[in-house]
Write a protein that holds these residues in place. Structure first.
Motif, mmCIF file in Angstrom:
data_model
loop_
_atom_site.group_PDB
_atom_site.id
_atom_site.type_symbol
_atom_site.label_atom_id
_atom_site.label_comp_id
_atom_site.label_asym_id
_atom_site.label_seq_id
_atom_site.Cartn_x
_atom_site.Cartn_y
_atom_site.Cartn_z
ATOM 1 N N THR A 186 2.806 1.105 -7.402
ATOM 2 C CA THR A 186 1.851 1.458 -6.351
ATOM 3 C C THR A 186 2.566 2.025 -5.127
ATOM 4 O OG1 THR A 186 0.281 -0.238 -7.092
ATOM 5 C CG2 THR A 186 0.051 0.568 -4.840
ATOM 6 N N SER A 232 -1.547 14.687 -6.603
ATOM 7 C CA SER A 232 -2.945 14.795 -7.022
ATOM 8 C C SER A 232 -3.618 15.940 -6.289
ATOM 9 C CB SER A 232 -3.703 13.485 -6.760
ATOM 10 O OG SER A 232 -3.903 13.279 -5.381
ATOM 11 N N PHE A 242 -6.662 5.177 -0.875
ATOM 12 C CA PHE A 242 -7.203 5.664 -2.144
ATOM 13 C C PHE A 242 -6.193 5.485 -3.272
ATOM 14 C CE2 PHE A 242 -10.506 8.394 -0.009
ATOM 15 C CZ PHE A 242 -11.577 7.859 -0.708
ATOM 16 N N TRP A 279 -6.441 3.147 -6.660
ATOM 17 C CA TRP A 279 -6.384 3.761 -7.987
ATOM 18 C C TRP A 279 -5.207 3.219 -8.791
ATOM 19 C CZ3 TRP A 279 -7.224 9.344 -5.774
ATOM 20 C CH2 TRP A 279 -8.586 9.509 -5.502
ATOM 21 N N SER A 280 -4.059 3.131 -8.172
ATOM 22 C CA SER A 280 -2.867 2.676 -8.890
ATOM 23 C C SER A 280 -2.982 1.209 -9.281
ATOM 24 C CB SER A 280 -1.625 2.897 -8.021
ATOM 25 O OG SER A 280 -0.465 2.409 -8.661
ATOM 26 N N ASN A 302 -5.644 -0.557 -9.848
ATOM 27 C CA ASN A 302 -6.690 -0.814 -10.835
ATOM 28 C C ASN A 302 -6.541 0.012 -12.108
ATOM 29 O OD1 ASN A 302 -8.002 -2.616 -9.072
ATOM 30 N ND2 ASN A 302 -9.064 -0.932 -8.059
ATOM 31 N N ASP A 303 -5.524 0.854 -12.188
ATOM 32 C CA ASP A 303 -5.362 1.719 -13.355
ATOM 33 C C ASP A 303 -5.150 0.880 -14.613
ATOM 34 O OD1 ASP A 303 -5.161 3.966 -14.889
ATOM 35 O OD2 ASP A 303 -3.085 4.418 -14.330
#
Length: 252
Positions: free
Chosen positions: A56, A127, A178, A182-183, A185-186
């Motif tokens: 993360t 991204s 953000f 995202w990281s 919960n990936d």
């Protein structure tokens, strides 16, 4: 919205029988705090935490730096085909991420990065969304600042580093939040590229607690509580910057 979180916490304190009882039992008869100790011995929770924290942090640093560089170039530097290239960047957002799974997996395999943290980190260092978000910030800043810096002898990188980045702090914080969410919960990508238990992240490691025929839901929920509380704290303490970043990015 709060209901699922409360149910997760209550289930983590139940016995296996209470978690499967019909009709469902809302409150446990006796709080089973041992479930939290058991999840730490059932799976290498501390190793999962370490892997998740490392991936993360590196993703956040990578995206904040690389996306801000690209965003500054698209917003402030005139070059042939700039708008067309930026539209190609945005087109990535229109394609579901699942489409890239097989090509990315083959690339990781050819590079020999399977079952490594590198396979989790490198694809997330940049991204299109982060570039778009920060570009909106840079476009909203007055051009007079950039012109004054050029008169003082600053090149593009000095303008980006000394002037643009400090002024884009709300956007950088919003992007960092953000990427962190995202990281953290990936799930799908870590399950695809890593099978070794010592290379799994929290979300992938918790998925191993779900059995084929029977799942110990109190243990699974206890692990979920341990995994989710850092993100809740991040959002609680950073929600002001989160909302500010989203509102300012749409002002242009």
């Amino acid at each position: 919205m709060v209901g699922p979180f409360l149910w997760m916490i209550l289930t983590s304190l139940k016995t296996l029988g209470e978690s499967q009882q019909v009709p469902p039992v809302i409150f446990p008869t006796v709080a089973q705090w041992k479930n939290y100790a058991e999840v730490l011995t059932t799976i290498p929770m501390l190793q999962f935490y370490w892997n998740t924290i490392i991936t993360t942090i590196l993703k956040v640093v990578g995206q904040v730096f690389l996306c801000s560089l690209a965003a500054y170039a698209f917003a402030r530097i005139e070059f042939p085909g700039r708008n067309i290239l930026f539209m190609l960047f945005l087109s990535v957002l229109m394609v579901p991420g699942q489409v890239f799974l097989i090509p990315q997996f083959l690339i990781m395999k050819d590079l020999g990065w399977l079952n490594t943290l590198t396979a989790l980190i490198v694809p997330g260092l940049f991204s299109a969304f982060g570039t778009f978000l920060l570009r909106q910030f840079f476009m909203s800043l007055p051009k007079e600042l950039e012109e004054a810096a050029k008169l003082d002898g600053c090149n593009h990188f000095q303008i980006y580093w000394r002037i643009m980045l400090p002024l884009a702090k709300p956007g950088l914080i919003a992007l960092a939040i953000f990427v962190t969410l995202w990281s953290w919960n990936d799930l799908m990508w870590p399950l695809i590229v890593n099978t070794s238990p010592d290379k799994l992240t929290l979300s992938a490691g918790l998925a191993s607690l779900q059995g084929q025929h029977q799942t110990n839901y109190p243990i699974l929920m206890a692990g979920s509580v341990l995994a989710i509380w850092p993100m809740i704290l991040v959002f609680v303490f950073m929600q002001k910057h989160f909302v500010e970043g989203i509102s300012l990015s749409g002002s242009k």
